[in-house]
Design a protein around this motif. Structure first.
Motif, PDB file in Angstrom:
ATOM      1  N   CYS A   1      78.267  16.306 121.361  1.00  0.00           N
ATOM      2  CA  CYS A   1      78.166  16.369 119.898  1.00  0.00           C
ATOM      3  C   CYS A   1      78.206  14.939 119.383  1.00  0.00           C
ATOM      4  O   CYS A   1      79.252  14.291 119.391  1.00  0.00           O
ATOM      5  CB  CYS A   1      79.315  17.183 119.298  1.00  0.00           C
ATOM      6  SG  CYS A   1      79.240  17.201 117.493  1.00  0.00           S
ATOM      7  N   ALA A   2      77.052  14.459 118.940  1.00  0.00           N
ATOM      8  CA  ALA A   2      76.955  13.064 118.490  1.00  0.00           C
ATOM      9  C   ALA A   2      77.726  12.841 117.198  1.00  0.00           C
ATOM     10  O   ALA A   2      78.029  11.707 116.844  1.00  0.00           O
ATOM     11  CB  ALA A   2      75.488  12.693 118.298  1.00  0.00           C
ATOM     12  N   CYS A   3      78.050  13.927 116.485  1.00  0.00           N
ATOM     13  CA  CYS A   3      78.770  13.795 115.212  1.00  0.00           C
ATOM     14  C   CYS A   3      80.281  13.801 115.410  1.00  0.00           C
ATOM     15  O   CYS A   3      81.030  13.796 114.429  1.00  0.00           O
ATOM     16  CB  CYS A   3      78.386  14.921 114.268  1.00  0.00           C
ATOM     17  SG  CYS A   3      76.640  14.956 113.901  1.00  0.00           S
TER      18      CYS A   3
ATOM     19  N   PHE B   1      80.087  22.291 112.513  1.00  0.00           N
ATOM     20  CA  PHE B   1      78.878  21.549 112.866  1.00  0.00           C
ATOM     21  C   PHE B   1      78.413  20.718 111.673  1.00  0.00           C
ATOM     22  O   PHE B   1      78.302  21.230 110.567  1.00  0.00           O
ATOM     23  CB  PHE B   1      77.773  22.510 113.291  1.00  0.00           C
ATOM     24  CG  PHE B   1      78.140  23.320 114.512  1.00  0.00           C
ATOM     25  CD1 PHE B   1      78.332  22.701 115.736  1.00  0.00           C
ATOM     26  CD2 PHE B   1      78.302  24.689 114.431  1.00  0.00           C
ATOM     27  CE1 PHE B   1      78.689  23.427 116.860  1.00  0.00           C
ATOM     28  CE2 PHE B   1      78.652  25.436 115.552  1.00  0.00           C
ATOM     29  CZ  PHE B   1      78.846  24.801 116.770  1.00  0.00           C
TER      30      PHE B   1
ATOM     31  N   CYS C   1      75.523  17.817 111.623  1.00  0.00           N
ATOM     32  CA  CYS C   1      74.047  17.827 111.600  1.00  0.00           C
ATOM     33  C   CYS C   1      73.495  19.114 112.208  1.00  0.00           C
ATOM     34  O   CYS C   1      72.390  19.517 111.930  1.00  0.00           O
ATOM     35  CB  CYS C   1      73.486  16.617 112.327  1.00  0.00           C
ATOM     36  SG  CYS C   1      73.514  16.782 114.121  1.00  0.00           S
ATOM     37  N   GLY C   2      74.279  19.745 113.082  1.00  0.00           N
ATOM     38  CA  GLY C   2      73.864  21.021 113.660  1.00  0.00           C
ATOM     39  C   GLY C   2      73.000  20.903 114.905  1.00  0.00           C
ATOM     40  O   GLY C   2      72.614  21.918 115.486  1.00  0.00           O
ATOM     41  N   HIS C   3      72.714  19.670 115.336  1.00  0.00           N
ATOM     42  CA  HIS C   3      71.798  19.534 116.476  1.00  0.00           C
ATOM     43  C   HIS C   3      72.375  20.149 117.753  1.00  0.00           C
ATOM     44  O   HIS C   3      71.649  20.697 118.573  1.00  0.00           O
ATOM     45  CB  HIS C   3      71.443  18.069 116.714  1.00  0.00           C
ATOM     46  CG  HIS C   3      70.258  17.902 117.606  1.00  0.00           C
ATOM     47  ND1 HIS C   3      68.982  18.174 117.182  1.00  0.00           N
ATOM     48  CD2 HIS C   3      70.157  17.536 118.905  1.00  0.00           C
ATOM     49  CE1 HIS C   3      68.144  17.972 118.186  1.00  0.00           C
ATOM     50  NE2 HIS C   3      68.840  17.590 119.240  1.00  0.00           N
TER      51      HIS C   3
HETATM   52  S1  FES Z   1      77.142  18.501 114.765  1.00  0.00           S
HETATM   53 FE1  FES Z   1      75.768  16.842 114.987  1.00  0.00          FE
HETATM   54  S2  FES Z   1      75.553  16.676 117.114  1.00  0.00           S
HETATM   55 FE2  FES Z   1      77.113  18.138 116.896  1.00  0.00          FE
END
Ligand code: FES
Ligand code: FES
Length: 165
Positions: A138-140, A101, A103-105
């Motif tokens: 997951c936006a990242c 993960f 940003c972890g959102h």
């Molecule tokens: S780790 Fe950032 S949205 Fe999944």
């Protein structure tokens, strides 16, 4: 109970709770505002990203879409509750050790979705993992790494099983 409120009793992370609130209050807001369970996150607020997922009677649901009146006698487990379950310690360690993960959102929703799958199927295939996470964005771009880490224990067990054959 005042006219515009309902009184609810339900299980939250293994403990019985009682709450008065408007019937249409969102489970997501109840968790964060009334119980200070802040790890259930809000993303889209429209049932499309999975960031707000919790277990409701064992199923992963988007808590932004669950109105309070549906909680009567329900069993709700959030990521905070999941973390206390010994059965899932190894799986959480696999995800967190690999730093999948960024940003972890999306992290708590993803873990809730995976736990809902594991409860039904402790040895999921990659396809089943993908399907279980199809409602989690997951936006990242960590999707691939998350699926690989989530499946690593299963794949290791399968390799051992093949070697023993
Ligand atoms: S780790 Fe950032 S949205 Fe999944
Ligand atoms: S915030 Fe609930 S699904 Fe996106």
């Amino acid at each position: 109970v005042p006219g515009n409120l309902i009184k609810l009793r339900f299980q939250l992370n293994g403990a019985g709770v009682v709450l008065q609130c408007p019937p249409g209050a969102r489970l997501l807001d109840i968790l964060r505002r009334e119980f200070e369970l802040y790890e259930t996150r809000e993303g889209c607020g429209q049932g499309e990203c999975g960031a707000c997922q919790v277990l409701l009677d064992g199923q992963a649901v988007n808590s932004c879409l669950v109105p309070a009146f549906m909680l009567s006698d329900a069993d709700v487990v959030t990521i905070e509750g999941i973390r206390t379950l010994k059965a899932f310690a190894g799986f959480q360690k696999r995800l967190l050790d690999r730093e999948v993960f960024r940003c972890g959102h999306c992290a708590s929703g993803m873990q809730v979705a995976l736990v809902a799958l594991w409860m039904r199927n402790p040895e999921p295939s990659e396809e089943e993992l993908q399907r279980a996470l199809s409602g989690n964005l997951c936006a990242c771009g960590g999707y691939r790494a998350i699926i690989e880490a989530a499946g690593s224990g299963t794949n290791r067990r399968r390799r051992h099983a093949r070697r023993r054959d």
